[in-house]
Design a protein around this motif. Structure first.
Motif, PDB file in Angstrom:
ATOM      1  N   VAL A 176      11.357 -11.800  -6.934  1.00  0.00           N
ATOM      2  CA  VAL A 176      11.520 -10.569  -6.168  1.00  0.00           C
ATOM      3  C   VAL A 176      13.007 -10.264  -6.039  1.00  0.00           C
ATOM      4  CG1 VAL A 176      11.142  -9.444  -3.932  1.00  0.00           C
ATOM      5  CG2 VAL A 176       9.417 -11.013  -4.850  1.00  0.00           C
TER       6      VAL A 176
ATOM      7  N   GLU B 261      12.547  -4.607  -6.278  1.00  0.00           N
ATOM      8  CA  GLU B 261      11.793  -4.741  -7.527  1.00  0.00           C
ATOM      9  C   GLU B 261      11.005  -6.042  -7.479  1.00  0.00           C
ATOM     10  OE1 GLU B 261      12.772  -5.042 -12.353  1.00  0.00           O
ATOM     11  OE2 GLU B 261      14.373  -4.598 -10.912  1.00  0.00           O
ATOM     12  N   ILE B 262       9.825  -6.050  -8.071  1.00  0.00           N
ATOM     13  CA  ILE B 262       9.042  -7.277  -8.166  1.00  0.00           C
ATOM     14  C   ILE B 262       8.767  -7.596  -9.628  1.00  0.00           C
ATOM     15  CG2 ILE B 262       7.990  -7.005  -5.897  1.00  0.00           C
ATOM     16  CD1 ILE B 262       5.455  -5.991  -7.273  1.00  0.00           C
TER      17      ILE B 262
ATOM     18  N   GLU C 276       2.177 -10.239  -6.013  1.00  0.00           N
ATOM     19  CA  GLU C 276       1.136  -9.356  -5.478  1.00  0.00           C
ATOM     20  C   GLU C 276       1.229  -9.112  -3.972  1.00  0.00           C
ATOM     21  OE1 GLU C 276      -2.571 -11.073  -6.640  1.00  0.00           O
ATOM     22  OE2 GLU C 276      -2.326 -10.578  -8.775  1.00  0.00           O
ATOM     23  N   HIS C 277       1.865 -10.009  -3.205  1.00  0.00           N
ATOM     24  CA  HIS C 277       1.781  -9.886  -1.744  1.00  0.00           C
ATOM     25  C   HIS C 277       2.824  -8.949  -1.149  1.00  0.00           C
ATOM     26  CE1 HIS C 277       5.053 -12.812  -1.854  1.00  0.00           C
ATOM     27  NE2 HIS C 277       5.226 -12.692  -0.537  1.00  0.00           N
ATOM     28  N   ILE C 278       3.742  -8.458  -1.965  1.00  0.00           N
ATOM     29  CA  ILE C 278       4.744  -7.509  -1.488  1.00  0.00           C
ATOM     30  C   ILE C 278       4.980  -6.435  -2.535  1.00  0.00           C
ATOM     31  CG2 ILE C 278       6.044  -8.923   0.161  1.00  0.00           C
ATOM     32  CD1 ILE C 278       7.778  -9.821  -2.076  1.00  0.00           C
ATOM     33  N   ARG C 279       5.579  -5.311  -2.090  1.00  0.00           N
ATOM     34  CA  ARG C 279       5.839  -4.188  -2.972  1.00  0.00           C
ATOM     35  C   ARG C 279       7.253  -3.672  -2.756  1.00  0.00           C
ATOM     36  NH1 ARG C 279       1.241  -0.167  -1.085  1.00  0.00           N
ATOM     37  NH2 ARG C 279       2.149  -0.882   0.893  1.00  0.00           N
ATOM     38  N   PRO C 280       7.823  -2.957  -3.738  1.00  0.00           N
ATOM     39  CA  PRO C 280       9.128  -2.328  -3.523  1.00  0.00           C
ATOM     40  C   PRO C 280       9.098  -1.443  -2.277  1.00  0.00           C
ATOM     41  CG  PRO C 280       8.560  -2.250  -5.841  1.00  0.00           C
ATOM     42  CD  PRO C 280       7.337  -2.762  -5.130  1.00  0.00           C
TER      43      PRO C 280
ATOM     44  N   ASP D   6       9.196  -2.727   0.787  1.00  0.00           N
ATOM     45  CA  ASP D   6       8.814  -3.553   1.930  1.00  0.00           C
ATOM     46  C   ASP D   6      10.049  -4.136   2.611  1.00  0.00           C
ATOM     47  OD1 ASP D   6       6.153  -3.107   1.508  1.00  0.00           O
ATOM     48  OD2 ASP D   6       5.690  -5.121   0.745  1.00  0.00           O
TER      49      ASP D   6
END
Length: 360
Positions: free
Chosen positions: A30, A82-83, A88-92, A94
């Motif tokens: 991440v 950026e991921i 899967e547990h976080i997104r841009p 957050d």
């Protein structure tokens, strides 16, 4: 290749605002834009007397493979930019904080889930993988903890030191109804006080030489404060515990006299929990331990689940740590206004935050 600003440790009393490449994201990682980063006592120890924890040239960290100069900062919050594939547990976008322990996940301790006791352990911001005192950084997704909407990014930067206090109380034998003694009213001692408050402790006693820090301790929930220079700490603790002594004590001071008196201030079969990182070897009067069956317990930072527990306690209102923030500075003033204040004005400071997002 694009560049970014980063505060890096080059050696004793030598930190610099460098231009370094912006890191790229790989699978399972991440990319974060740090927003607020606290200056820790361990950062100060490295600045004044290091490199100690930071790997030196010719001796790279066994997991990161890195040596100084390294980017500092392990108490921080930020925004996900950026991921990488597989995350899967976080997104841009957050809002997050980072659990900075670096571990190999294969040693005997890690196999038991005790990643904080890893044989090769290190920390983001001290051992490599970037740090919070930079405009961008990349870490494994497992390190990244989402923040609820009701926790600000400023408070998010406090979760790491609060997790140390939480872990100390959590693995100690503390139980409802116990009297707790805290040695030292610095950031970690105050984190222990808040963890005890969060767990409902009704008799929190803090021993601290600084009048200002005793005030902070009261502010954060200590029921009694003692000046060990002016009072006999053992006698005072006995008075406050119906002549029984404290059930459990937490040493966040790391000085010999505190250990010597603490063992006398806890009851038979009581426990002294060591949180402090000692600069030199301590000695124990083993008869004080043996003849009253007292215990001495070491704790190392925090373990799996402690960050989540602290986040839940803050979000629910059980912990209210905002008052720990005593100063906010910019990225280009870390040495002049951060470390200098912690050296020359330490009794008036609890946690100095660097507003990384404000630029320079």
């Amino acid at each position: 290749m694009s560049e970014m600003n980063a505060v890096r440790f080059h050696g004793q009393k030598d930190i610099r605002l460098d231009k370094i490449p912006v890191p790229s994201v790989k699978p399972g990682q991440v990319k974060i834009a740090p927003k607020f980063c606290g200056i820790c006592g361990s950062d100060l120890h490295e600045y004044l007397g290091g490199a100690n924890l930071i790997p030196q040239q010719g001796h790279p960290h066994p997991i990161t493979g890195e040596t100084l100069p390294l980017t500092l900062g392990h108490e921080f919050s930020g925004i996900v930019e950026e991921i990488g594939p597989g995350v899967e547990h976080i997104r841009p976008g957050d809002r997050v904080c980072v659990q900075p322990i670096i571990y190999d996940d294969s040693c005997r301790a890690c196999k038991r889930g005790l990643v904080n006791c890893c044989d090769k352990n290190g920390f983001v911001g001290l051992s490599g993988w970037g740090g919070g005192l930079s405009e961008h950084m990349v870490v494994p997704a497992s390190c990244v903890k989402p923040l609820p909407d009701n926790i600000s990014l400023e408070v998010g930067a406090l979760i790491e030191p609060l997790a140390v206090g939480w872990h100390a109380v959590d693995i100690s034998p503390y139980k409802d109804g116990d009297a707790a003694l805290v040695l030292g009213g610095g950031p970690i001692g105050l984190a222990v006080v808040q963890a005890l408050v969060g767990k409902g402790c009704k008799n929190i006693i803090v021993s601290e030489v600084s009048g200002k820090r005793r005030e902070f301790a009261k502010q954060f929930g200590a029921h009694h404060v003692i000046d060990p220079v002016k009072s006999d700490m053992v006698e005072e603790v006995e008075k406050l515990t119906n002549d029984e002594g404290a059930d459990v004590a937490f040493d966040a001071a790391g000085v010999q006299i505190a250990v010597d008196t603490a063992f006398k201030a806890i009851k038979a079969r009581g426990t002294l929990v060591n949180i402090a990182v000692w600069e030199k070897r301590a000695t124990l009067n083993m008869n004080d331990v043996t003849f009253r069956e007292r215990r001495y317990l070491g704790i190392a930072t925090y373990s799996l689940g402690d960050f989540e527990a602290v986040i839940k306690a803050i979000s629910s209102g059980a912990m209210k740590p905002e008052g720990m923030i005593t100063k906010v500075i910019k990225l280009d003033r870390v040495a002049e206004e951060g470390f200098k204040a912690l050296i020359e004005d330490k009794e008036n400071q609890v946690k100095i935050l660097v507003d990384v997002g404000a630029g320079i």
